[in-house]
Design a protein around this motif. Sequence first.
Motif, mmCIF file in Angstrom:
data_model
loop_
_atom_site.group_PDB
_atom_site.id
_atom_site.type_symbol
_atom_site.label_atom_id
_atom_site.label_comp_id
_atom_site.label_asym_id
_atom_site.label_seq_id
_atom_site.Cartn_x
_atom_site.Cartn_y
_atom_site.Cartn_z
ATOM 1 N N LEU A 195 0.800 -1.312 -0.029
ATOM 2 C CA LEU A 195 0.229 0.022 -0.032
ATOM 3 C C LEU A 195 0.830 1.284 -0.103
ATOM 4 N N GLU A 196 1.956 1.251 0.849
ATOM 5 C CA GLU A 196 2.824 2.391 0.668
ATOM 6 C C GLU A 196 3.417 2.558 -0.518
ATOM 7 N N ALA A 197 3.847 1.471 -1.182
ATOM 8 C CA ALA A 197 4.590 1.361 -2.338
ATOM 9 C C ALA A 197 3.651 2.171 -3.399
ATOM 10 N N ILE A 198 2.390 1.844 -3.466
ATOM 11 C CA ILE A 198 1.306 2.277 -4.340
ATOM 12 C C ILE A 198 1.539 3.862 -4.287
ATOM 13 N N VAL A 199 1.214 4.311 -2.884
ATOM 14 C CA VAL A 199 1.165 5.745 -2.789
ATOM 15 C C VAL A 199 2.451 6.349 -3.100
ATOM 16 N N ASP A 200 3.874 5.549 -2.891
ATOM 17 C CA ASP A 200 4.927 6.289 -3.032
ATOM 18 C C ASP A 200 4.826 6.769 -4.809
ATOM 19 N N LEU A 201 4.394 5.787 -5.440
ATOM 20 C CA LEU A 201 4.314 5.859 -7.038
ATOM 21 C C LEU A 201 3.572 7.071 -7.499
ATOM 22 N N ALA A 202 2.412 7.399 -6.809
ATOM 23 C CA ALA A 202 1.784 8.553 -7.075
ATOM 24 C C ALA A 202 2.292 9.887 -6.648
ATOM 25 N N MET A 203 3.413 10.088 -5.965
ATOM 26 C CA MET A 203 4.191 11.318 -5.939
ATOM 27 C C MET A 203 3.077 12.156 -5.251
ATOM 28 N N ILE A 204 2.213 11.970 -4.267
ATOM 29 C CA ILE A 204 1.315 12.848 -3.835
ATOM 30 C C ILE A 204 1.871 14.131 -3.004
ATOM 31 N N GLU A 205 1.577 15.101 -3.366
ATOM 32 C CA GLU A 205 1.652 16.400 -2.863
ATOM 33 C C GLU A 205 0.928 17.042 -1.990
#
Length: 276
Positions: free
Chosen positions: A20-30
Amino acid sequence: MNDIPKKSLGQHWLRDPQVLEAIVDLAMIEPADTVLEIGPGLGTLTHYLARQARHVVAVEFDEVLAAKLPQRVQAANLSVVQEDILKFDLLSLPDRYKVVANIPYYLTSNLLRVLSESLNPPRLMVLLVQKEVAERICAKPGQMSLLSVAVQLDYSCELGPVVPADMFEPPPKVDSQVVVLRQHFQPLFKQLDRQLFFRVVKAGFSERRKKVRSSLAAGLHLEKGQVDQILLSAEVNGDLRAQNLSLAQWHRIYIEVAAMQSLRNFVTSPAPRKKA
């Protein structure tokens, strides 16, 4: 678990924190980002998204899950919408929003079409989909399909980590994979008539085992001699099959078909009447 996944909705819960954290990291959410999550389910991914985004819009079709989500993820920046994502008004979202989702397998192709063809398409999508579908989306010439052409016309594609089936509850029959889609900064082709372009591409893929010369002739209702002239002008080998063609080659074929269509319309249009 109190919530039994519904097979009819393709529900498979992913609970592994590292994935789950890897998916969020790939989205580069600001901090200023709005994120659209599709099918949040139990909210395991929603929890991570709400930590980083300015606003998370979670669209859930299942009425029970949608009702429970605000209690499961108690965040002031979370909005839950109980609706079919294919009917959701994407224009209600701000420009340059992102999509992050673990989506049901059966929904993938239709969802990608709706998102990419919207008047307000996302600038980035991080999707967990069936591994085979992820590979089809990111395919190169030689393995191209209508899906890969449709997606890559608007987005660059990158394959992320593979997620084994046994990491889901209940486990699906196949493994999944993350796919990252980034919107092109500029359209690949200017002044594109998308309807005609995809009419040409669909004709090419209508008979995958045949050479592109034959499939285009059948799909566009043209004589093979006309198709040969189109392919010659487009500098495309008619003995290739549709899966071997690049987007640039499809575009050159489209240009020649559009030119032939314009000439045909000009020849068959009635001459203007002279003033008395």
